[in-house]
Structure formats: structure tokens, C-alpha cells
Design a protein around this motif. Structure first.
Motif: not given
Ligand SMILES: O=C(CO)COP(=O)(O)O
Length: 279
Positions: A196-200, A250-252, A255-257
Motif C-alpha cells: 500500500w506504500a508503493i508507487g505515486p 530500496l528505491i523504485g 520522482k512521484f509526481s
Molecule cells: O517497489 C518498489 C521497489 O521495488 C518501490 O517502488 P517506489 O519507490 O516507486 O514506491
């Protein structure tokens, strides 16, 4: 020693194909991105171990762009649950990449059990009308075993969905107990990524919530390093880095917006903040 990982997901897909890549043509993307972020990783190599998880198509470019003196590691986003064996399977693995295949391409790390991989496996089972999280974890366990056998370090991902929050111990407990069953834990780190915390546009858990789960993971794995992922960005990097039982990030996206994406300057800013240089 901290750990900083980047998961480049499929950030290579060009905008005109509905992806987010505006950085480089696909044929050069792996080399370009590596060239842009390796300085940052080398600059902080005394404070953190770095690995970058690439889509398979870019592993050779990444290994090539990595200089002999670079300490960071090339990683892949997943492997198959079987492998070649002397006197056994010689490479009949159409569509699948094995641990030994990526190892031979210069890869040293593998991400196993990312929620996007878990969803894929659960989706295949769902086609047969089956919901079975333990089966998914058993398959992931076979992948972890193959990775360790091939000499790859593993970043094993766990995490709960929003709906699973009230029974997170059962969900994450099963992911750890089944997924890491019988595995020598010396080459394993565990990424805690709440889905629930992943992505924009997603909320990031506070330090107490992460501490509760990271301590649980450590107690269940004989103290494996715990890495937090999900919405890690420049604004919360210090807060996340200061959680005592968390060993890295762990960075995905960086830039989120707006024009969301993974940008080398954004990566550098997050790393700088996380490691305490840009307070
Ligand atoms: O899934 C992720 C990294 O594996 C996290 O993604 P975000 O940093 O884009 O939320």
C-alpha cells in the motif's frame, strides 16, 4: 554498513509505448543509466553496499558499463525455479532465465518475491480458480535455493497488502518461513515493502510501524539485514534511514509526481539524504 538498492522495474519502456522512459533510446538505456548513477554509488561505497536490479535485456550493458574498480553490484529482477545441471538439463528453458544464466552475464544479485512477481504467480493460480499464497511462497523458495546455489546474493521481498494489515504477522511470517525454508541465510537480505506504500500518491508508514515489522523480520530470520522500500524519496529518506532496525533502502521511482520516473539526479539526492550527507 547500510544497503542501497534500486529496482529499475520496466522504467525502460518509452513514453510513446505508455511507459515513462524519456532518458535514452532502449538500445542504450542500460549503459546510459549505469553511466549516470555509478559515480554516486562509487562516491558512497564506504558507507553502503549498492546493487541495481535491471530488466534482463540490460544485464550485459550494465556489466559492461561497470568499471573493474566499481564496488556496486549488477542485479536481476528474478530468476527461474530450476537450473542447468551437469548430466541434467543443459539449457532447455525457453522463456525463462536461470540463476546460472544471469550469473554468467555478470550478475551478482537477484530480487526474489517482489510483490509484482508474487502477483504474477498468484494470477496464474487464479486462472485455475486457486488462491494459495503458500504455493507462491514454495515456488519463491525454489528460486531462492537456485540463486544461493549459483552464488547470487538475494534480496527477498515481503510485505502485506492494505487488506492484510490486520493479519500482517501471518502474511509476512508465511512469506519468511516458507520462502526461506532450508536456506543458508548468510547471503540473504529481506526487503520489507508494504504494497500500500508503493508507487505515486501512496502514504508511507511511520517509523513505529516499520520498526514493528522490521523487528519481526529480524527475529524470524536470525537477524538478516532488513531493507525498507515503498515511496522512499528525498523528503522521507532521513526519517527512514534513522530507524535503528532498518539497514537500508530500496528505491523504485525517484520522482512521484508530474513526469514520474527514475532520474539519476533524483537517485543521487535520495542517496545523499539517506546516508546523512545532505541533512
Ligand atoms: O517497489 C518498489 C521497489 O521495488 C518501490 O517502488 P517506489 O519507490 O516507486 O514506491
Amino acid at each position: 554498513m547500510k544497503y542501497i538498492f534500486a529496482n529499475l522495474k520496466r522504467f525502460d519502456i518509452p513514453k510513446e509505448m505508455d511507459g515513462i522512459n524519456t532518458l535514452a533510446p532502449v538500445s542504450l538505456w542500460g549503459s546510459y543509466l549505469t553511466g549516470q548513477i555509478r559515480e554516486t554509488m562509487n562516491q558512497y561505497s564506504a558507507q553502503a553496499e549498492f546493487a541495481v536490479f535491471y530488466p534482463e535485456a540490460y544485464l550485459l550493458q550494465a556489466a559492461d558499463a561497470k568499471a573493474a574498480e566499481d564496488g556496486w553490484k549488477v542485479g536481476v529482477q528474478g530468476i527461474y525455479r530450476e537450473d542447468t545441471e551437469k548430466g541434467g538439463n543443459f539449457g532447455a528453458f525457453t522463456t525463462n532465465r536461470t540463476a546460472k544464466s544471469v550469473k554468467s552475464m555478470g550478475c551478482e544479485y537477484v530480487l526474489i518475491g517482489h510483490c509484482e512477481e508474487r502477483m504474477d504467480k498468484a494470477g496464474v493460480l487464479a486462472h485455475a480458480g486457486i488462491t494459495d499464497s503458500e504455493a507462491v511462497n514454495r515456488i519463491l523458495n525454489e528460486e531462492v535455493v537456485c540463486a544461493v546455489k549459483a552464488g547470487l546474493s538475494v534480496l527477498y521481498c515481503v510485505g502485506e497488502t492494505e487488506a492484510e494489515q490486520n493479519r500482517w504477522q501471518d502474511v509476512i511470517g508465511e512469506q519468511l518461513d516458507v520462502g526461506l525454508n532450508g536456506v543458508d541465510l548468510s547471503g540473504i537480505s529481506v526487503a520489507y515493502e508494504p504494497l500500500w506504500a508503493i508507487g505515486p500518491g501512496k502514504p508511507v508508514p511511520d517509523s513505529d510501524y516499520i520498526t514493528k515489522i522490521a523487528s519481526f523480520i529480524k527475529s524470524r530470520t536470525d537477524g538478516c539485514p532488513v531493507i525498507y522500500g515503498g515511496g522512499l524519496k528525498e523528503e522521507n529518506a532521513r526519517m527512514l534511514a534513522e530507524i535503528p532496525c532498518v539497514d537500508g533502502g530500496l528505491i523504485g521511482l525517484t520522482k512521484f509526481s508530474g513526469d514520474i520516473g527514475f532520474y539519476p539526479d533524483g537517485f543521487a539526492s535520495i542517496v545523499e539524504k539517506y546516508l546523512g550527507e545532505g541533512k
